[in-house]
Design a protein around this motif. Sequence first.
Motif, short mmCIF file in Angstrom:
data_model
loop_
_atom_site.label_atom_id
_atom_site.label_comp_id
_atom_site.label_asym_id
_atom_site.label_seq_id
_atom_site.Cartn_x
_atom_site.Cartn_y
_atom_site.Cartn_z
N PHE A 138 36.43 27.24 45.32
CA PHE A 138 35.24 27.99 44.90
C PHE A 138 35.47 28.71 43.57
CE2 PHE A 138 33.59 28.52 49.53
CZ PHE A 138 33.05 27.24 49.48
N LEU A 139 36.64 29.32 43.42
CA LEU A 139 36.94 30.02 42.17
C LEU A 139 36.97 29.07 40.98
CD1 LEU A 139 39.70 32.51 43.37
CD2 LEU A 139 37.50 33.13 42.36
N TRP A 140 37.58 27.91 41.17
CA TRP A 140 37.63 26.93 40.08
C TRP A 140 36.22 26.39 39.79
CZ3 TRP A 140 40.81 26.64 36.43
CH2 TRP A 140 40.86 25.53 35.59
N LYS B 57 44.70 50.17 48.99
CA LYS B 57 44.22 49.96 47.63
C LYS B 57 45.31 49.47 46.67
CE LYS B 57 40.02 52.73 47.58
NZ LYS B 57 39.80 52.64 49.01
N VAL B 58 46.54 49.91 46.87
CA VAL B 58 47.62 49.45 46.00
C VAL B 58 47.82 47.94 46.17
CG1 VAL B 58 50.06 49.61 45.46
CG2 VAL B 58 48.76 51.69 45.98
N LEU B 59 47.90 47.49 47.42
CA LEU B 59 48.07 46.07 47.69
C LEU B 59 46.90 45.26 47.13
CD1 LEU B 59 49.39 43.62 49.07
CD2 LEU B 59 48.23 44.28 51.20
N PHE B 60 45.68 45.74 47.37
CA PHE B 60 44.51 45.02 46.91
C PHE B 60 44.42 45.02 45.39
CE2 PHE B 60 43.42 44.99 51.25
CZ PHE B 60 42.40 44.07 51.45
N SER B 61 44.86 46.10 44.77
CA SER B 61 44.87 46.14 43.30
C SER B 61 45.78 45.06 42.76
CB SER B 61 45.34 47.52 42.81
OG SER B 61 44.44 48.53 43.20
N MET B 62 46.93 44.88 43.38
CA MET B 62 47.88 43.86 42.95
C MET B 62 47.31 42.46 43.17
SD MET B 62 51.38 45.61 44.42
CE MET B 62 52.39 44.20 43.97
N LEU B 63 46.65 42.25 44.32
CA LEU B 63 46.07 40.94 44.62
C LEU B 63 44.96 40.59 43.63
CD1 LEU B 63 45.84 41.05 48.53
CD2 LEU B 63 47.34 39.61 47.16
N ILE B 64 44.09 41.57 43.37
CA ILE B 64 42.97 41.33 42.46
C ILE B 64 43.48 41.08 41.04
CG2 ILE B 64 40.97 42.43 41.37
CD1 ILE B 64 40.44 43.78 44.10
N ALA B 65 44.46 41.88 40.60
CA ALA B 65 45.03 41.69 39.26
C ALA B 65 45.65 40.30 39.13
CB ALA B 65 46.07 42.77 38.98
N ALA B 66 46.40 39.88 40.15
CA ALA B 66 47.02 38.56 40.12
C ALA B 66 45.96 37.46 40.09
CB ALA B 66 47.93 38.39 41.33
N LEU B 67 44.88 37.66 40.86
CA LEU B 67 43.80 36.68 40.91
C LEU B 67 43.11 36.55 39.56
CD1 LEU B 67 41.97 34.85 42.68
CD2 LEU B 67 40.55 36.87 43.10
N LEU B 68 42.79 37.67 38.94
CA LEU B 68 42.09 37.64 37.66
C LEU B 68 42.97 37.09 36.54
CD1 LEU B 68 40.16 41.05 37.78
CD2 LEU B 68 39.24 38.74 38.10
N ILE B 69 44.22 37.55 36.49
CA ILE B 69 45.13 37.09 35.44
C ILE B 69 45.41 35.59 35.59
CG2 ILE B 69 47.47 37.28 34.53
CD1 ILE B 69 47.36 40.27 35.28
N GLY B 70 45.65 35.17 36.84
CA GLY B 70 45.92 33.76 37.08
C GLY B 70 44.73 32.87 36.74
N SER B 71 43.54 33.30 37.15
CA SER B 71 42.33 32.51 36.87
C SER B 71 42.05 32.44 35.38
CB SER B 71 41.13 33.13 37.60
OG SER B 71 41.33 33.13 38.99
N TRP B 72 42.22 33.57 34.68
CA TRP B 72 41.95 33.59 33.25
C TRP B 72 42.94 32.72 32.47
CZ3 TRP B 72 37.87 35.11 30.54
CH2 TRP B 72 37.99 35.26 29.16
N SER B 73 44.20 32.76 32.88
CA SER B 73 45.22 31.98 32.17
C SER B 73 45.02 30.48 32.35
CB SER B 73 46.62 32.39 32.65
OG SER B 73 46.79 32.09 34.03
N MET B 74 44.47 30.06 33.50
CA MET B 74 44.27 28.64 33.77
C MET B 74 42.90 28.14 33.30
SD MET B 74 46.00 28.02 37.51
CE MET B 74 44.97 29.23 38.34
N ALA B 75 41.99 29.07 33.00
CA ALA B 75 40.64 28.68 32.61
C ALA B 75 40.64 27.94 31.27
CB ALA B 75 39.75 29.92 32.51
N PRO B 76 39.74 26.97 31.11
CA PRO B 76 39.63 26.25 29.83
C PRO B 76 39.21 27.20 28.71
CG PRO B 76 38.44 25.11 31.60
CD PRO B 76 38.81 26.44 32.13
#
Length: 322
Positions: free
Chosen positions: A109-111, A139-158
């Motif tokens: 879905f994200l892709w 919130k600390v755990l979720f902050s890390m998950l969300i940051a990883a999700l956004l950074i990973g998605s942005w780095s792989m995006a065309p």
Amino acid sequence: MNFCLHFLKVVIAYFLVVNLVTTFKQYRLLIWAMILSSLYVALVSIHAYYAGGGGVIGHRMFGAFRGALFGDPNDLALSFIMLLPFTFYALFRGGFLYKLLNAAIAGVFLWGIILTQSRGGLVALLAVLIVWWWRSRRKVLFSMLIAALLIGSWSMAPERYKERMNTIFTAKEEDAAAISRLDAWHAGWNMMKSRVFGVGAGNFGEGFFHYRPFGAVDVIGMRRESHNMFIQFGGENGFPGLFIFLFLIYSALKSFNKSKKYLLKRYPKEKNDALLLVDATYMSLIGFCAGGMFLSQAYNFIFYYLIALSVVLARLIYHDEI
């Protein structure tokens, strides 16, 4: 007449969900039916995108079934976003394989959202992630998950996706499509101010020609759409209709919050599955409304499904049918 028949189907679907979904098992089955059907559309659309041809126009992924409910890339992105919360919360229940399955579906879905290059989709996704963080107790755990999700998605995006998203802050001056949206919003506001009960349900396109602002940009295929479900509903049904529409959303969100408080108070450690479903459905409605700020989705049956699910959840929880 066609509009009335279409919305009659939506009303019937609403009452079917409210009256036929009587157990949490049925609730989960309905959600899974929605997820799997959207997963099929996502996989077929992604395949068509990379194969070229009808699956891509202007480097944006369209729905595999053009002319269908989610054939447009913006609508397609919205369909993925409103289902993501259910896959997010499924990561906190079940065994390893179940979590892996939901993580894979979320990835598809994200892709798919990225390939649609929908700017409204990005805004809606950020709204979902912010609410996910806000409602979490870790919130600390979720902050890390969300940051990883956004950074990973942005780095792989065309690169074309990144370029398009960077125009969000300059679209008002440079993007004809964005300017056309502003013209439509202005026209919708004029409809609300000029007519107590709007121009009539389904008549935004016709009303645009009478209430459009001076010098409105004429973009073929876009000028007749509101590109905002709140402007759409208000322009077509006036301020009274808009108030009812907003009250529906407010009542559903309030119901989700009451259900969550009830579960936390009565079952502080048990019934986590019910609590996850409450939060997931809440986030799904938030995502739909955020995406609806840029789309004409006021009469989409999915929206009324989510309103119906707020009624179903409250009934199941308060009647101890968990």
